[in-house]
Design a protein around this motif. Structure first.
Motif, PDB file in Angstrom:
ATOM      1  N   PRO A  34      -2.906  -2.579  -3.852  1.00  0.00           N
ATOM      2  CA  PRO A  34      -1.528  -2.942  -4.220  1.00  0.00           C
ATOM      3  C   PRO A  34      -1.233  -2.666  -5.693  1.00  0.00           C
ATOM      4  O   PRO A  34      -0.133  -2.220  -6.037  1.00  0.00           O
ATOM      5  N   ILE A  71       0.836  -1.199   0.000  1.00  0.00           N
ATOM      6  CA  ILE A  71       0.000   0.000   0.000  1.00  0.00           C
ATOM      7  C   ILE A  71       0.876   1.257   0.000  1.00  0.00           C
ATOM      8  O   ILE A  71       1.944   1.283   0.626  1.00  0.00           O
ATOM      9  N   ASN A 106      -3.231  -5.157   2.913  1.00  0.00           N
ATOM     10  CA  ASN A 106      -3.646  -3.886   2.320  1.00  0.00           C
ATOM     11  C   ASN A 106      -4.918  -3.369   2.984  1.00  0.00           C
ATOM     12  O   ASN A 106      -5.039  -2.168   3.285  1.00  0.00           O
TER      13      ASN A 106
END
Length: 301
Positions: A280, A101, A252
């Motif tokens: 991502p 992230i 994430n």
């Protein structure tokens, strides 16, 4: 992500590869005391109640972030070891990593220390022309955003400045306050904002599309005549290459939820940073796009 969801995720992670230790290990690519340390610790605090497990922050500075990424590469791809770093080390020497992230976009901030007598970037150019190599410009290391800004200012103005590379963190700020060099290219952050507010560091230019709300009187590099030096740093979280996609997706989601915290967002946005987040895939695309823009003279001294 609540505690039950995290426990289910942890069980799935463990079925892929057994963790070497409980909880999460978050490697930070820079020393304690700086913006990255602050961000990593705040993220760790936000994640622990969500994970129901400790989040250990571990500093591995050196080689402009490559030491941390190499440490990450040796870790098991099980979701228990991650790295917080700027994306610039990937442009120096590509590393196989799994982007998790994007966390922050932080403008470059050029500040004058007590050792510098000037008041503007124009004064930097004038003094450098009068005494080539006399002015010292400190950065977080070779190949970093700060080094790129330095190289572009030198090339555009036809001047020579002496590069003083650090490993980042609080050490370079402490040396700046002590006047160990004349100029520091850092990132806009809470620590820098505090020292600017007291007058101990004097802001000369920022790398941003527009002036920062916290520094309305400070021009951007573009306004000061250096559009190519108008750069910002992007920081994010990475997992080892080969980490299963479902594990990356769960991580994430957890980090993304932490980044939605109003207190965390207010803390960084009030100091000039932009909280990012996203998938991502979006982070990977951002890295590829930024890599395509890395050009211009850069002496890896």
């Amino acid at each position: 992500m609540d505690r039950r969801t995290w426990l289910l995720a942890a069980a799935s992670i463990g079925s892929t590869a057994r963790a070497t230790a409980p909880g999460l290990r978050l490697i930070v690519a820079y020393p304690p005391g700086g913006l990255s340390d602050d961000a990593a610790r705040r993220l760790a605090q936000a994640l622990e109640p969500r994970f129901g497990a400790p989040v250990l922050v571990e500093h591995r500075p050196g080689a402009a972030g490559l030491v941390a990424l190499d440490t990450l590469a040796r870790a098991r791809p099980d979701g228990h070891t991650l790295c917080y770093s700027a994306i610039t080390p990937l442009f120096l020497q590509p590393r196989e990593v799994s982007p998790v992230i994007a966390v922050l976009e932080t403008p470059a901030l050029l500040v004058a220390t007590p050792a510098f007598t000037g008041r503007s970037l124009a004064d930097v150019v004038a003094q450098a022309r009068a005494a080539p190599g006399h002015l010292r410009w400190a950065t977080s290391g070779v190949g970093t955003t700060g080094h790129r800004v330095l190289a572009r200012v030198q090339a555009s103005a036809g001047i020579t400045l002496t590069h003083v590379p650090y490993a980042g963190g609080g050490h370079q700020v402490n040396d700046a306050l002590a006047g160990q060099f004349e100029l520091l290219l850092t990132n806009a952050g809470p620590l820098q904002r505090a020292h600017v507010a007291t007058g101990r560091l004097r802001p000369l230019a920022v790398g941003s599309p527009r002036r920062l709300a916290m520094l309305p009187g400070v021009p951007t590099f573009a306004e000061a005549g250096f559009p190519d030096a108008n750069l910002a740093s992007v920081f994010g979280v990475f997992a080892p290459a080969g980490t299963p996609r479902d594990v990356v997706a769960r991580l994430n989601a957890a980090f993304g939820e932490a980044l939605m915290s109003p207190d965390l967002r207010r803390h960084f946005e009030s100091a000039g940073s932009t909280v990012l987040g996203g998938s991502p895939a979006a982070f990977a695309a951002r890295i590829q796009a930024e890599a395509g823009q890395v050009q211009g003279p850069l002496s890896l001294d």
